[in-house]
Design an enzyme around this catalytic site. Structure first.
Site, PDB file in Angstrom:
ATOM      1  N   ASN A  83       0.780  -1.315   0.065  1.00  0.00           N
ATOM      2  CA  ASN A  83       0.026  -0.226   0.138  1.00  0.00           C
ATOM      3  C   ASN A  83       0.758   1.282  -0.052  1.00  0.00           C
ATOM      4  O   ASN A  83       2.202   1.146  -0.100  1.00  0.00           O
ATOM      5  CB  ASN A  83      -1.009  -0.044   1.285  1.00  0.00           C
ATOM      6  CG  ASN A  83      -2.120   0.537   0.901  1.00  0.00           C
ATOM      7  OD1 ASN A  83      -2.342   1.851   0.329  1.00  0.00           O
ATOM      8  ND2 ASN A  83      -3.347   0.116   1.228  1.00  0.00           N
ATOM      9  N   HIS A 113      22.785   2.986  12.626  1.00  0.00           N
ATOM     10  CA  HIS A 113      23.792   3.956  12.980  1.00  0.00           C
ATOM     11  C   HIS A 113      24.161   3.334  14.384  1.00  0.00           C
ATOM     12  O   HIS A 113      23.463   3.110  15.487  1.00  0.00           O
ATOM     13  CB  HIS A 113      23.214   5.508  13.179  1.00  0.00           C
ATOM     14  CG  HIS A 113      23.101   5.516  11.839  1.00  0.00           C
ATOM     15  ND1 HIS A 113      23.705   6.006  10.830  1.00  0.00           N
ATOM     16  CD2 HIS A 113      21.613   5.703  11.212  1.00  0.00           C
ATOM     17  CE1 HIS A 113      23.338   6.333   9.581  1.00  0.00           C
ATOM     18  NE2 HIS A 113      21.811   6.074   9.933  1.00  0.00           N
ATOM     19  N   ALA A 140      -0.487  -1.388   8.843  1.00  0.00           N
ATOM     20  CA  ALA A 140      -0.134  -0.001   8.611  1.00  0.00           C
ATOM     21  C   ALA A 140       0.811   0.458   9.792  1.00  0.00           C
ATOM     22  O   ALA A 140       0.628   0.379  11.085  1.00  0.00           O
ATOM     23  CB  ALA A 140      -1.523   0.888   8.695  1.00  0.00           C
ATOM     24  N   ALA A 158      -0.435  -3.302  13.206  1.00  0.00           N
ATOM     25  CA  ALA A 158      -0.531  -1.784  12.876  1.00  0.00           C
ATOM     26  C   ALA A 158       0.358  -1.227  14.051  1.00  0.00           C
ATOM     27  O   ALA A 158       0.292  -1.217  15.346  1.00  0.00           O
ATOM     28  CB  ALA A 158      -1.778  -1.347  12.618  1.00  0.00           C
ATOM     29  N   THR A 163      11.707  -5.396  16.557  1.00  0.00           N
ATOM     30  CA  THR A 163      13.152  -5.160  17.017  1.00  0.00           C
ATOM     31  C   THR A 163      13.876  -6.540  17.061  1.00  0.00           C
ATOM     32  O   THR A 163      15.093  -6.455  17.068  1.00  0.00           O
ATOM     33  CB  THR A 163      13.376  -4.917  18.321  1.00  0.00           C
ATOM     34  OG1 THR A 163      12.717  -5.408  19.434  1.00  0.00           O
ATOM     35  CG2 THR A 163      12.568  -3.259  18.275  1.00  0.00           C
ATOM     36  N   ARG A 181      -0.556 -14.124  20.232  1.00  0.00           N
ATOM     37  CA  ARG A 181      -1.144 -15.449  20.368  1.00  0.00           C
ATOM     38  C   ARG A 181      -0.813 -16.062  18.927  1.00  0.00           C
ATOM     39  O   ARG A 181      -0.288 -15.461  17.995  1.00  0.00           O
ATOM     40  CB  ARG A 181      -2.788 -15.300  20.366  1.00  0.00           C
ATOM     41  CG  ARG A 181      -3.287 -14.656  19.099  1.00  0.00           C
ATOM     42  CD  ARG A 181      -4.793 -14.617  19.457  1.00  0.00           C
ATOM     43  NE  ARG A 181      -5.475 -13.894  18.236  1.00  0.00           N
ATOM     44  CZ  ARG A 181      -5.801 -14.344  17.052  1.00  0.00           C
ATOM     45  NH1 ARG A 181      -5.502 -15.526  16.952  1.00  0.00           N
ATOM     46  NH2 ARG A 181      -6.311 -13.636  16.137  1.00  0.00           N
TER      47      ARG A 181
END
Length: 201
Positions: A83, A113, A140, A158, A163, A181
């Protein structure tokens, strides 16, 4: 070791290198052309994506605008949908499996960085590849950070910040993104909250 090898191997290098800046200009030109296409110019869009990306399978659709650092380091499987405002910080490889869906405003960033400010002040950067398994849906505004692997069929909620690795066949959400879950039989019966699946006959 060459600059390109350092970029591909997770090592520190100068992202301000003039040769890199010049090389990226070619990507920016193709991206500009892609983002200026009209909705009816599907063949032109497809040709530009094939010129830009390292690999792109069949039946892929990318909604402009698209943003990428290089393009040439991104590998799309078949039936990938993106999208608006997909951002690919592809200073090294991004691998996207078949059937992956990107919601609007998703960022996939292989680059980082150093934490140390003196190192950052030298314009240093590192890159670690990202792997997205087949049939993943990334909601999104999600952000994928360097080095993450997402297992097949998984849903990333969304706004999530990914990480670390996320396994296959789960729903994962949050900042930092964590498994909420497993995907279950109930998901075959209900597509959203208590709304039952009733397919068109």
């Amino acid at each position: 070791m060459t600059l390109e090898e350092r970029m591909k191997n997770g090592m520190l290098y100068s992202c301000e290198n003039p040769d890199l800046v010049r090389a990226q200009a070619a990507c920016m030109e193709i991206l500009y052309d892609f983002n200026q296409t009209r909705p009816s110019q599907t063949e032109k869009r497809d040709a530009l994506l094939r010129q830009l990306l390292a690999e792109i399978g069949t039946d892929c659709y990318v909604e402009p605008p698209l943003h990428a650092n290089w393009g040439k380091n991104t590998h799309f499987g078949n039936k990938v949908y993106a999208n608006f405002n997909l951002t690919l910080v592809d200073d090294t490889d991004i691998y996207v499996g078949d059937g992956v869906l990107f919601g609007p405003n998703v960022t996939v960033s292989t680059a980082g960085h150093p934490i140390d400010p003196d190192l950052r002040a030298q314009g240093l950067q590192f890159n670690i590849p990202i792997y997205i398994g087949k049939n993943v849906w990334i909601g999104a505004g999600a952000v994928l950070l360097p080095g993450v692997h997402i297992g097949e069929n998984t849903v990333i909620g969304a706004g999530s910040i990914v990480t670390r690795d996320i396994p296959a066949n789960v729903v994962a959400v949050g900042n930092p993104c964590r498994v909420l879950r497993e995907i279950s039989e109930r998901d075959r019966l209900y597509y959203y909250q208590n709304r039952a699946v009733e397919l068109e006959s």
